[in-house]
Design a protein around this motif. Structure first.
Motif, PDB file in Angstrom:
ATOM      1  N   PRO A 191       4.665  -1.678   4.881  1.00  0.00           N
ATOM      2  CA  PRO A 191       4.993  -2.706   3.888  1.00  0.00           C
ATOM      3  C   PRO A 191       6.369  -2.524   3.248  1.00  0.00           C
ATOM      4  O   PRO A 191       7.027  -3.508   2.902  1.00  0.00           O
ATOM      5  CB  PRO A 191       3.883  -2.558   2.839  1.00  0.00           C
ATOM      6  N   PHE A 195      -0.442  -9.538   3.030  1.00  0.00           N
ATOM      7  CA  PHE A 195      -0.165  -8.440   3.950  1.00  0.00           C
ATOM      8  C   PHE A 195      -0.885  -8.694   5.270  1.00  0.00           C
ATOM      9  O   PHE A 195      -1.953  -9.315   5.306  1.00  0.00           O
ATOM     10  CB  PHE A 195      -0.636  -7.108   3.371  1.00  0.00           C
ATOM     11  N   PHE A 215       5.983  -2.838  -5.705  1.00  0.00           N
ATOM     12  CA  PHE A 215       6.528  -2.493  -4.392  1.00  0.00           C
ATOM     13  C   PHE A 215       7.266  -1.158  -4.449  1.00  0.00           C
ATOM     14  O   PHE A 215       7.197  -0.360  -3.498  1.00  0.00           O
ATOM     15  CB  PHE A 215       7.444  -3.598  -3.866  1.00  0.00           C
ATOM     16  N   ALA A 249       7.954  -6.017   1.831  1.00  0.00           N
ATOM     17  CA  ALA A 249       8.608  -6.035   0.516  1.00  0.00           C
ATOM     18  C   ALA A 249       9.837  -6.933   0.509  1.00  0.00           C
ATOM     19  O   ALA A 249      10.104  -7.633  -0.482  1.00  0.00           O
ATOM     20  CB  ALA A 249       8.988  -4.614   0.107  1.00  0.00           C
ATOM     21  N   ALA A 270      -3.158  -0.488   3.857  1.00  0.00           N
ATOM     22  CA  ALA A 270      -2.538  -1.150   2.706  1.00  0.00           C
ATOM     23  C   ALA A 270      -3.131  -2.527   2.425  1.00  0.00           C
ATOM     24  O   ALA A 270      -2.814  -3.141   1.407  1.00  0.00           O
ATOM     25  CB  ALA A 270      -1.037  -1.294   2.941  1.00  0.00           C
ATOM     26  N   ARG A 328      -0.148   5.262  -1.916  1.00  0.00           N
ATOM     27  CA  ARG A 328       0.663   4.064  -1.727  1.00  0.00           C
ATOM     28  C   ARG A 328      -0.180   2.795  -1.695  1.00  0.00           C
ATOM     29  O   ARG A 328       0.285   1.707  -2.052  1.00  0.00           O
ATOM     30  CB  ARG A 328       1.478   4.180  -0.442  1.00  0.00           C
ATOM     31  N   TYR A 363       0.005  -1.437  -3.560  1.00  0.00           N
ATOM     32  CA  TYR A 363       0.108  -2.511  -2.573  1.00  0.00           C
ATOM     33  C   TYR A 363      -1.073  -3.475  -2.692  1.00  0.00           C
ATOM     34  O   TYR A 363      -0.913  -4.693  -2.543  1.00  0.00           O
ATOM     35  CB  TYR A 363       0.183  -1.940  -1.162  1.00  0.00           C
ATOM     36  N   ARG A 364      -2.252  -2.963  -2.953  1.00  0.00           N
ATOM     37  CA  ARG A 364      -3.411  -3.850  -3.127  1.00  0.00           C
ATOM     38  C   ARG A 364      -3.241  -4.703  -4.389  1.00  0.00           C
ATOM     39  O   ARG A 364      -3.609  -5.883  -4.411  1.00  0.00           O
ATOM     40  CB  ARG A 364      -4.695  -3.031  -3.173  1.00  0.00           C
ATOM     41  N   THR A 422       6.380  -6.600  10.374  1.00  0.00           N
ATOM     42  CA  THR A 422       6.048  -5.633   9.326  1.00  0.00           C
ATOM     43  C   THR A 422       6.820  -4.335   9.484  1.00  0.00           C
ATOM     44  O   THR A 422       6.855  -3.515   8.563  1.00  0.00           O
ATOM     45  CB  THR A 422       4.558  -5.284   9.373  1.00  0.00           C
ATOM     46  N   GLN A 466      -0.746  -7.637  -3.857  1.00  0.00           N
ATOM     47  CA  GLN A 466      -1.272  -8.747  -3.058  1.00  0.00           C
ATOM     48  C   GLN A 466      -2.025  -9.754  -3.925  1.00  0.00           C
ATOM     49  O   GLN A 466      -2.009 -10.964  -3.653  1.00  0.00           O
ATOM     50  CB  GLN A 466      -2.170  -8.218  -1.948  1.00  0.00           C
ATOM     51  N   GLY A 519       4.665   1.492  -4.406  1.00  0.00           N
ATOM     52  CA  GLY A 519       4.040   1.609  -3.096  1.00  0.00           C
ATOM     53  C   GLY A 519       4.878   2.375  -2.097  1.00  0.00           C
ATOM     54  O   GLY A 519       4.338   3.066  -1.232  1.00  0.00           O
ATOM     55  N   ARG A 520       6.172   2.274  -2.210  1.00  0.00           N
ATOM     56  CA  ARG A 520       7.021   2.973  -1.242  1.00  0.00           C
ATOM     57  C   ARG A 520       7.131   4.464  -1.546  1.00  0.00           C
ATOM     58  O   ARG A 520       7.455   5.269  -0.668  1.00  0.00           O
ATOM     59  CB  ARG A 520       8.418   2.358  -1.234  1.00  0.00           C
TER      60      ARG A 520
END
Length: 547
Positions: free
Chosen positions: A452, A346, A484, A457, A353, A496, A500-501, A448, A504, A487-488
């Motif tokens: 994300p 990211f 993903f 994504a 994020a 979120r 996302y972490r 971006t 990654q 996260g959205r």
């Protein structure tokens, strides 16, 4: 041999250094021949001053013909740059305000539960005389953007329905809250349903060279391989706009031609996607152009590994190749310090994020010796002069070609026979995104889009495989898809951020994509060019003017 003053890192590839230095020297020589010794001080970053002037022509350089012309079908540079002069979105992202602002939607309301968005349309007409209606919005989102445009895929997945019963009102209902919906709509350019319905948007003439939009300009004349001429839309709905009488987009098939044309005054504006940071710096130093920060959302230049191929499909090979790429060298010598070295999947500018515990400098430090040993252990020892051959794909006449050439030299240092393929942008796009991809490594920059779900994504989720500017690597991991999706769908950044972490960490290990540089680049332009930088990812061309 010159070495980097960084502990634990191996020697810098001499061939990469020679390549970049030679290219810079060549540009310096040719620019000196057309130096403007009486020009203005072009070290300033912002030339906008005074009141806008009506009239005149803006001449800009593009690296190839826009193919297609419909910006809903690809994020390729020429398409986006010219297409956004003709087609408009409901909202655009205002760079100064850092938030979405009205375009074809003059206002909107969002329900308290975040599931219903109601947009009220302006009074506008398409260039064929048809009025803009909610049906046009519904058609564009459901039939074009949702199935065909990777940056919109995450938003499309949560749209339950679109109500177009009132011609002036669009009601979008979601299955779950989706915070970046407005941001996602900045990348949906409204098409006339009457022209497109019942046709293939990819081949419809309005996507190719007979566009029908609501935007400030209409396409007047096309000379493929040479130039595209647009003129003021006489029926444009915004009063006293556009300022310009016309725009001429000249095809400059290589970076050197673009740089020389700007230095000679033959063109007035070149995007950062066309001109390299090295050439921008040379033009500025010789008082032949101004530099202005480009209008893109945070973006990263990345290497996509084709995971469907035998060699690059092996994670151990991808790890080894990553250690052979000197990202610091690329930053300083190719990007002229324009950005930061990327250290995670990211972009760090999406702070909420970003997982700062993932660090490519620790996972994949530049170390050619270790990279070679890793390839030995993966079953690819030296056999004669090389271990294996790879093709690096990049758009010709772009900064990506220079990145590809530098990486080629670095891979040669570890015994990988890498060759660069640099066709024009539309051909490179087809080769990269027509599954399973005609490449081993692909160099490209992804914005971006400030979120994300919109810009990152698409490079990893399975549903974006085979979609232009989506998942070029062919990578598919159900756990990644699920993270993903989680996260959205959160309602707050805190909710979120956790998935996302987590994602990654997986992506850093699987490494289908290796981010290289978090880019921060400049456009180059003549001193009399103004108003080009209002909107992220181009758009708002009605505000451009020449003094």
């Amino acid at each position: 041999m010159v070495t980097r003053p960084v502990s634990g890192h191996g020697p810098r590839p001499r061939s990469a250094r020679r390549l970049v230095t030679a290219a810079a020297a060549l540009i310096a020589v040719v620019l000196a021949a057309c130096q403007n010794t009486s020009g203005p001080d072009t070290g300033a970053a912002d030339a906008e001053s005074g009141d806008p002037v009506t009239g005149g022509t803006l001449v800009l350089g593009i690296q190839s013909d826009p193919s297609p012309l419909n910006p809903n079908l690809t994020t390729n540079g020429p398409t986006q740059q010219i297409g956004t002069m003709i087609y408009e979105p409901l909202v655009y992202f205002d760079n100064e305000a850092a938030e979405p602002k009205p375009v074809l939607a003059e206002s909107w309301e969002i329900s308290d539960d975040g599931l219903t968005y109601t947009f009220h349309l302006v009074d506008a007409t398409f260039s064929n005389g048809d009025p803009l209606t909610s049906t046009d919005v519904k058609y564009t989102i459901e039939e074009v953007s949702a199935p065909m445009f990777a940056p919109f895929a995450q938003a499309a997945s949560v749209i339950e329905s679109i109500d177009d019963s009132d011609p002036k009102t669009v009601v979008i209902t979601l299955t779950e809250p989706f915070g970046p919906l407005l941001l996602s709509l900045t990348r949906v350019w409204i098409l006339p349903a009457s022209v497109f319905q019942g046709t293939d948007p990819l081949t419809n003439p309005a996507s190719i060279d007979q566009p029908v939009g609501t935007g400030p300009f209409v396409l007047d004349e096309v000379s493929r391989g040479s130039q595209w001429t647009l003129t003021r839309n006489p029926d444009y709905w915004q009063e006293d706009r556009p300022y310009l009488d016309s725009v001429v987009a000249r095809v400059v098939p290589d970076a050197q031609s673009a740089t020389l044309a700007l230095a000679a005054g033959e063109i007035q504006y070149i995007s950062s996607q066309v001109i390299s940071p090295t050439d921008v710096q040379a033009l500025v130093q010789r008082n032949q152009a101004l530099a202005h920060p480009d209008s893109f959302a945070p973006n990263m230049t990345q290497v996509f590994f084709n995971t469907t191929r035998d060699i690059t499909g092996d994670p151990a090979v991808r790890h080894a190749l990553a250690m052979a790429i000197d990202r610091e060298f690329l930053l300083e010598n190719v990007f002229q310090g324009g950005g930061e070295v990327a250290r995670a999947p990211f972009d760090s500018r999406l702070e909420w994020a970003y997982n700062d515990e993932v660090d490519f400098d620790e996972l994949y430090p530049y170390d050619p010796e270790a990279a070679g040993k890793a390839l030995d252990e993966a079953g690819y020892p030296m056999r004669g002069d090389s271990r294996f051959s790879l093709t690096i794909l990049a758009e010709g006449a772009s900064r990506f070609q220079e990145v590809a050439e530098a990486i080629r030299s670095m891979l040669l240092e570890i015994g990988v026979d890498a060759q660069v393929s640099a066709p024009e942008a539309s051909v490179a796009t087809e080769q990269a995104f027509t599954a399973p991809g005609d490449f081993d490594l692909y160099i490209q920059s992804y914005t971006t889009n400030w979120d994300p779900a919109l810009g990152i994504a698409r490079a990893y989720v399975s549903t974006s495989i085979g979609t232009p500017f989506g998942n070029a690597s062919g990578y598919s991991n159900p756990e990644v898809d699920e993270l993903f999706a989680a996260g959205r769908s959160g309602t707050t950044e805190e909710e979120r951020a956790e998935p996302y972490r987590q994602v990654q960490e997986i992506l850093a290990e699987d490494l289908p994509v290796m981010p290289l540089i978090e880019t921060k680049l400049n456009d180059a332009h003549a001193p009399n060019v103004n108003g080009v930088w209002y909107a992220a990812n181009w758009g708002q061309w009605q505000e451009a003017w020449v003094g």
